[in-house]
Design an enzyme around this catalytic site. Structure first.
Site, PDB file in Angstrom:
ATOM      1  N   CYS A   1      43.549 -18.235  20.572  1.00  0.00           N
ATOM      2  CA  CYS A   1      43.706 -16.821  20.903  1.00  0.00           C
ATOM      3  C   CYS A   1      42.536 -15.986  20.373  1.00  0.00           C
ATOM      4  O   CYS A   1      42.309 -14.864  20.840  1.00  0.00           O
ATOM      5  CB  CYS A   1      45.024 -16.289  20.335  1.00  0.00           C
ATOM      6  SG  CYS A   1      46.416 -17.353  20.770  1.00  0.00           S
TER       7      CYS A   1
ATOM      8  N   TYR B   1      60.870   6.353  10.429  1.00  0.00           N
ATOM      9  CA  TYR B   1      60.229   7.586  10.900  1.00  0.00           C
ATOM     10  C   TYR B   1      59.652   8.419   9.760  1.00  0.00           C
ATOM     11  O   TYR B   1      60.324   8.725   8.782  1.00  0.00           O
ATOM     12  CB  TYR B   1      61.225   8.458  11.695  1.00  0.00           C
ATOM     13  CG  TYR B   1      60.739   9.879  11.835  1.00  0.00           C
ATOM     14  CD1 TYR B   1      59.535  10.146  12.485  1.00  0.00           C
ATOM     15  CD2 TYR B   1      61.443  10.946  11.271  1.00  0.00           C
ATOM     16  CE1 TYR B   1      59.049  11.444  12.569  1.00  0.00           C
ATOM     17  CE2 TYR B   1      60.965  12.249  11.363  1.00  0.00           C
ATOM     18  CZ  TYR B   1      59.760  12.494  12.003  1.00  0.00           C
ATOM     19  OH  TYR B   1      59.276  13.764  12.086  1.00  0.00           O
TER      20      TYR B   1
HETATM   21  P1  FAD Z   1      47.115 -26.372  23.091  1.00  0.00           P
HETATM   22  O1  FAD Z   1      47.074 -25.379  22.000  1.00  0.00           O
HETATM   23  O2  FAD Z   1      46.204 -26.173  24.241  1.00  0.00           O
HETATM   24  O3  FAD Z   1      46.880 -27.813  22.460  1.00  0.00           O
HETATM   25  C1  FAD Z   1      46.912 -28.950  23.229  1.00  0.00           C
HETATM   26  C2  FAD Z   1      45.950 -29.965  22.656  1.00  0.00           C
HETATM   27  O4  FAD Z   1      46.304 -31.233  23.163  1.00  0.00           O
HETATM   28  C3  FAD Z   1      44.521 -29.723  23.101  1.00  0.00           C
HETATM   29  O5  FAD Z   1      43.673 -29.517  21.987  1.00  0.00           O
HETATM   30  C4  FAD Z   1      44.136 -30.997  23.861  1.00  0.00           C
HETATM   31  O6  FAD Z   1      42.822 -31.420  23.586  1.00  0.00           O
HETATM   32  C5  FAD Z   1      45.131 -32.002  23.323  1.00  0.00           C
HETATM   33  N1  FAD Z   1      45.429 -33.085  24.271  1.00  0.00           N
HETATM   34  C6  FAD Z   1      45.744 -32.969  25.581  1.00  0.00           C
HETATM   35  N2  FAD Z   1      45.974 -34.193  26.114  1.00  0.00           N
HETATM   36  C7  FAD Z   1      45.797 -35.084  25.132  1.00  0.00           C
HETATM   37  C8  FAD Z   1      45.881 -36.508  25.073  1.00  0.00           C
HETATM   38  N3  FAD Z   1      46.224 -37.214  26.138  1.00  0.00           N
HETATM   39  N4  FAD Z   1      45.621 -37.116  23.908  1.00  0.00           N
HETATM   40  C9  FAD Z   1      45.287 -36.384  22.799  1.00  0.00           C
HETATM   41  N5  FAD Z   1      45.184 -35.050  22.804  1.00  0.00           N
HETATM   42  C10 FAD Z   1      45.448 -34.406  23.953  1.00  0.00           C
HETATM   43  N6  FAD Z   1      48.738 -16.955  23.656  1.00  0.00           N
HETATM   44  C11 FAD Z   1      49.291 -15.872  23.104  1.00  0.00           C
HETATM   45  O7  FAD Z   1      50.517 -15.845  22.935  1.00  0.00           O
HETATM   46  N7  FAD Z   1      48.537 -14.794  22.732  1.00  0.00           N
HETATM   47  C12 FAD Z   1      47.197 -14.766  22.892  1.00  0.00           C
HETATM   48  O8  FAD Z   1      46.517 -13.795  22.523  1.00  0.00           O
HETATM   49  C13 FAD Z   1      46.579 -15.900  23.498  1.00  0.00           C
HETATM   50  N8  FAD Z   1      45.249 -15.917  23.714  1.00  0.00           N
HETATM   51  C14 FAD Z   1      44.675 -17.032  24.233  1.00  0.00           C
HETATM   52  C15 FAD Z   1      43.293 -17.043  24.438  1.00  0.00           C
HETATM   53  C16 FAD Z   1      42.682 -18.159  24.969  1.00  0.00           C
HETATM   54  C17 FAD Z   1      41.201 -18.149  25.200  1.00  0.00           C
HETATM   55  C18 FAD Z   1      43.460 -19.309  25.287  1.00  0.00           C
HETATM   56  C19 FAD Z   1      42.803 -20.532  25.837  1.00  0.00           C
HETATM   57  C20 FAD Z   1      44.824 -19.300  25.103  1.00  0.00           C
HETATM   58  C21 FAD Z   1      45.438 -18.157  24.585  1.00  0.00           C
HETATM   59  N9  FAD Z   1      46.829 -18.112  24.396  1.00  0.00           N
HETATM   60  C22 FAD Z   1      47.407 -16.999  23.854  1.00  0.00           C
HETATM   61  C23 FAD Z   1      47.688 -19.241  24.793  1.00  0.00           C
HETATM   62  C24 FAD Z   1      47.986 -20.144  23.621  1.00  0.00           C
HETATM   63  O9  FAD Z   1      46.796 -20.486  22.996  1.00  0.00           O
HETATM   64  C25 FAD Z   1      48.711 -21.386  24.129  1.00  0.00           C
HETATM   65  O10 FAD Z   1      49.923 -20.963  24.695  1.00  0.00           O
HETATM   66  C26 FAD Z   1      49.001 -22.388  23.038  1.00  0.00           C
HETATM   67  O11 FAD Z   1      47.825 -22.787  22.413  1.00  0.00           O
HETATM   68  C27 FAD Z   1      49.693 -23.616  23.636  1.00  0.00           C
HETATM   69  O12 FAD Z   1      49.869 -24.584  22.672  1.00  0.00           O
HETATM   70  P2  FAD Z   1      49.985 -26.123  23.074  1.00  0.00           P
HETATM   71  O13 FAD Z   1      50.204 -26.878  21.819  1.00  0.00           O
HETATM   72  O14 FAD Z   1      50.942 -26.275  24.169  1.00  0.00           O
HETATM   73  O15 FAD Z   1      48.565 -26.470  23.708  1.00  0.00           O
END
Ligand code: FAD
Length: 549
Positions: A43, A425
């Site tokens: 984020c 407030y």
């Molecule tokens: P991720 O955090 O994406 O983690 C998944 C990980 O799994 C990745 O690092 C990937 O490399 C790894 N992976 C995938 N497949 C494999 C595999 N087969 N083997 C090993 N590793 C693997 N949300 C908010 O609520 N507020 C915000 O302000 C916000 N801003 C954001 C800004 C950006 C630029 C981005 C990209 C996202 C933002 N989000 C925000 C969304 C939030 O980051 C995601 O909802 C959250 O990170 C999801 O978590 P996750 O664990 O599902 O996936």
């Protein structure tokens, strides 16, 4: 000893791993992460582009070394899980050096996230077309800006796209924003986005709505984006922020159930269709807390909480996810927009009946210096007043009001409860009648039938016969802008000038934000004008629907 294997080491995966350790000191916990980093601040990435967050290592919330030292987690970075063998309960993995192996599990937790969409458009593989998900992605974008990129095109006006636009502008990059829909931030209702899109344009960003990128072409040392309209946008840098798709390849290959949009189906305990495999985060399809339908909402809060619940389930602790409410916020160019629960669009899609209340209060006492207006839209059930959703736009204080309503929704409260909530407030923080109370007063008044109200839509599509539009503001306010065809009769003169109003015709009163219009409605209803209604949220709401060109 329980063997817990986790795929994905960022929001959901790292939360699951650390909680599992806290719950079970003896478990063997193996965390696979395909990339070089675990637990980084996705984020925060847009703000690193803008230089607001610096230095780069501030983006590392935790590290593999810390997870090993403090939580005794076997962290394998640069190691991709390539297959799941459900019958043998093992995962196959491939390390960065090409070495392959297997790891056995009793419980497998999938948190592989969601990948940015890259549609198969001509030229999409050009090096100048970037996406933003990982630290490597942000290094590429930041590198291009540091190297002197002067023109950028951001495709997609969602949360990430807008944050990027603000940060690019902050770095002096001339930026164009292209969005397929006729509004920015598609999860919000269109009119709520008006102040933000105005602010983005006032910051010098060209915002092209209802436009789409069709191809990317080399253009000298840069790249040009060809739009569906035929326009060509030369740029040094193009960033796609057009949405994400769940990383479901492992799950699909293993035969786990997925929903129509690809999310891995889970129950409230985060169990997939195979009870030994749990899933959390952006890859899952959960339940929409408002409509009860399927929900696929890629946000960090849900991912982190689901990770904790997956760990509870893995460690045999009863836990249940309450569904996703879609509470989200974005800020850019001094404006903040936030929402929780269902939007009007989502309720229409789900066929859920709803009513609206609009208020436009100041974020703290208007007499205290620095008060800024906000617009708050509350959606609630016309039967019983159950809260269904809220959206707000303004400056400071928007986050607080939406957070309060988010909690109220989760607690199953009604509009009548919002009349009663007691919030802190003092003049520099709020008002004795907080914007949340105000929204409750309006909604509850409507439910009690105290003041008939019409929505902007009802006057935008003229009924037959057209209502008599009565502007009860001052002549000065009327002169500064009014609804076409309206007649000005200030509220303080109304009782003395009733004979100027048409009998037997429907009358719609309005003022600036709805308050004087409400008072006028009460006067007219009790003075022989039974077909009188107030325009909800007044001229301010009408202006959101009809922004100045
Ligand atoms: P991720 O955090 O994406 O983690 C998944 C990980 O799994 C990745 O690092 C990937 O490399 C790894 N992976 C995938 N497949 C494999 C595999 N087969 N083997 C090993 N590793 C693997 N949300 C908010 O609520 N507020 C915000 O302000 C916000 N801003 C954001 C800004 C950006 C630029 C981005 C990209 C996202 C933002 N989000 C925000 C969304 C939030 O980051 C995601 O909802 C959250 O990170 C999801 O978590 P996750 O664990 O599902 O996936």
């Amino acid at each position: 000893m329980k063997r817990i294997v986790i795929v994905g080491g960022v929001a959901g995966g790292a939360s699951a791993a650390t909680r599992a350790r806290r719950l079970d000191e003896r478990a063997r916990i193996v965390l696979f992460e395909r990339g070089p980093d675990v637990s980084f601040a996705n984020c925060g990435l847009p703000y690193y582009v803008g230089g607001v967050i610096a230095p780069r290592d501030k983006l590392l919330v935790s590290t593999a070394a810390k997870l090993r030292a403090r939580f005794a987690i076997d962290v394998r970075t640069r190691c991709e899980v390539t297959a799941i063998d459900r019958a043998r309960k093992v995962v196959r993995f491939r390390a960065a050096d090409g070495a392959e192996g297997e790891e056995a599990y009793d419980v497998l937790i999938l948190s592989p996230g969601a990948a940015p969409l890259r549609p198969p458009l001509p030229g999409i593989d050009h090096a100048g077309v970037m996406v933003l998900r990982s630290l490597q992605d942000v290094d590429r974008i930041r590198g291009a800006v540091d190297a002197g990129a002067r023109r950028a095109v951001v495709v997609g006006a969602g949360f990430i796209g807008l944050e990027l636009v603000e940060n690019l502008v902050h770095r002096g990059v001339s930026t164009t924003l292209v969005e397929l829909q006729d509004q920015i931030l598609p999860p919000f209702d269109r009119e709520v986005t008006t102040p933000l899109v105005t602010a983005v344009r006032e910051a010098g960003v060209e915002v092209l709505l209802g436009e789409s990128a069709e191809a990317f072409e080399p253009d000298g040392a840069g790249i040009a984006v060809r739009l569906a309209s035929g326009r060509r946008l030369p740029a040094d840098l193009v960033i796609l922020g057009i949405g994400v798709r769940p990383e479901n390849a492992l799950a699909v290959a293993a035969g786990l159930e997925t929903g129509p949009r690809g999310g891995i189906r889970v129950d409230a305990a985060m169990r997939t269709s195979d009870p030994a495999i749990l899933a959390c985060g952006d890859c899952v399809e959960t339940r929409d807390a408002i409509t009860g339908g399927p929900a696929q909402v890629p946000l960090a809060g849900p991912a982190n909480r689901q990770g904790r619940i997956a760990a509870d389930t893995a460690c045999a602790r009863p836990a249940a996810y309450r569904g996703t409410q879609g509470t989200a916020i974005v800020g850019a160019f001094g404006r903040t927009m936030a929402m929780t629960g269902a939007s009007e669009k989502a309720l229409l899609r789900a066929g859920t009946p709803f009513a609206r209340a609009w208020v436009h209060p100041a974020h703290h006492a208007s007499y205290y210096p620095g008060a800024e207006p906000m617009s708050l839209k509350l959606l609630f059930s016309p039967q019983g007043g159950r809260l269904l959703g809220a959206q707000a736009v303004g400056g400071p204080g928007v986050d607080k009001r939406i957070d309060v309503i988010a909690v109220a929704i989760q607690a199953g409260m009604t509009a009548f409860d919002l009349e009663q909530v007691e919030l802190c407030y003092a003049p520099q923080y709020g008002s004795a009648k907080d914007p949340v109370n105000m929204a409750g007063f309006v909604a509850a008044g409507l439910l009690r039938g105290d003041h008939p109200q019409v929505d902007v839509g009802a006057i935008a599509t003229p009924a037959t016969p057209a209502p008599f539009l009565l502007d009860v503001r001052t002549p000065q306010e009327h002169a500064l802008g009014s609804i076409p065809g309206s007649v000005n009769l200030p509220i303080d003169d109304l009782r003395d000038r009733l004979d100027e109003l048409p009998r037997g015709r429907s009358i719609v009163t309005y003022c600036q934000v709805g308050m004087r219009g409400y008072l006028a409605t009460r006067i007219l209803l009790q003075s022989g004008f039974p077909q009188t209604a107030n325009l909800g949220g007044g001229y301010a709401t009408w202006r959101l629907h009809h922004p100045a060109p």
